[in-house]
Design an enzyme around this catalytic site. Sequence first.
Site, PDB file in Angstrom:
ATOM      1  CD  GLU A 103      -3.525  -5.285   3.055  1.00  0.00           C
ATOM      2  OE1 GLU A 103      -4.104  -4.242   2.678  1.00  0.00           O
ATOM      3  OE2 GLU A 103      -3.964  -6.004   3.966  1.00  0.00           O
ATOM      4  CB  CYS A 116      -5.871  -9.244  -6.242  1.00  0.00           C
ATOM      5  SG  CYS A 116      -6.546  -7.592  -5.995  1.00  0.00           S
ATOM      6  CB  CYS A 123      -7.453   4.226  -2.299  1.00  0.00           C
ATOM      7  SG  CYS A 123      -8.297   4.734  -3.814  1.00  0.00           S
TER       8      CYS A 123
END
Length: 362
Positions: A103, A116, A123
């Site tokens: 994303e 961003c 993660c």
Amino acid sequence: MAEVSPDATLKAMPPTLAPTTIVGMDMPEIQAALGSGHPKFRAQQIYEAVYHQRVRSLDEITTIPKSLRDALPLGLPEIAKIYDSADGTRRYLLKLHDGKTVESVWMPEGERATICISSQVGCPVDCKFCLTALMGLERSLTAGEIVGQVLRVAGDQGVEPNVDRLNIVMMGQGEPLLNLPNVLKATRLLVDQRGGAIAPRRIAVSTSGIIPKIIELGQAEIRPKLAISLNASHEEQRQQIMPITRKYHLADLMDVCRAYPLKPREKIMFEYVLLKGVNDTDADAERVRKLLAKIDTVVNLIALNPGPGIPFGTPDPERVASFQAIIRKSFPCYVRKPRGLDVYAACGQLSRQEAGPFPVLA
Ligand code: SAH
Ligand code: SF4
């Protein structure tokens, strides 16, 4: 399969080129991919078209031979889905070459805009307040996949290179400093005048505090600005909400920050996620002031953005204001406005959420 000799011309090379793509290559790499038999300016032409003019397909570069356009894979991520927030923020679900999705978020603000971007799919750092953590790590992104997010989103938004004011924050999915070589290469491509032409001061990278990599980042000649996710006012509290602290201790993190080689007018940003009743008291704020003493810093407070499976609450605005007032006695301190909260686009929410019920802050 027949071996391809190192000096084979492009025509003989498609099998070797297939897994690599133009997006992510620097000028010498494009030159090498083209092979001999092409004029020198060809690599520069392609490089500028891809990173500066942000072509969406090599077919848009009409000045290069068609055979070449067909032979070179560009490798931009595809837009799989778009989620539009009521506040103008747009969350992009981007599809990568292997079918994985990641994303990026577009945040317009007056004349400026911020993109961003992610550095990894998921993660591996297990912060207890973050939805991305619940994905685990699927894989790191290549430099091309990091730059590709900017090119795809800026292209979709019609951002003009060198004209529009664009900020890039590497604060999406992933821990960027666990993918530092690709983050640095992407940064070089983004700041190069013939490439992305975005000033280094307009690019920021945020880390959970991977100490040896912060040192390495500081040594890089071309690097983004540094932001540290502090999120706690003492070691024990930080270990509880950010287990990575058991490996990289808070005191050592502060030492490294104090020694970080800042450029003129550069500051380290500290981010602090406020979790209701956990790390948001006035005593916490006083401890943070002490921790940050002697660091040239600006502090960003983020009231927790909620999500399914996150076992914390969001402090009310009065608590946030009180915390901010204490930090402000020593440092500039801002409260980060949640952007795209209604479509899971805000800080710590990126985890490929499909649709509602969307979180709303009370
Ligand atoms: N992995 C990097 C960058 C991505 S996270 C890092 O942790 O720094 C970007 C910011 O969002 C970090 O400061 C992180 O602490 C914050 N964050 C994570 N989960 C959050 C949540 N649920 N609400 C608000 N901020 C959050
Ligand atoms: Fe990873 Fe950052 Fe989320 Fe922690 S806050 S799990 S480091 S993305």
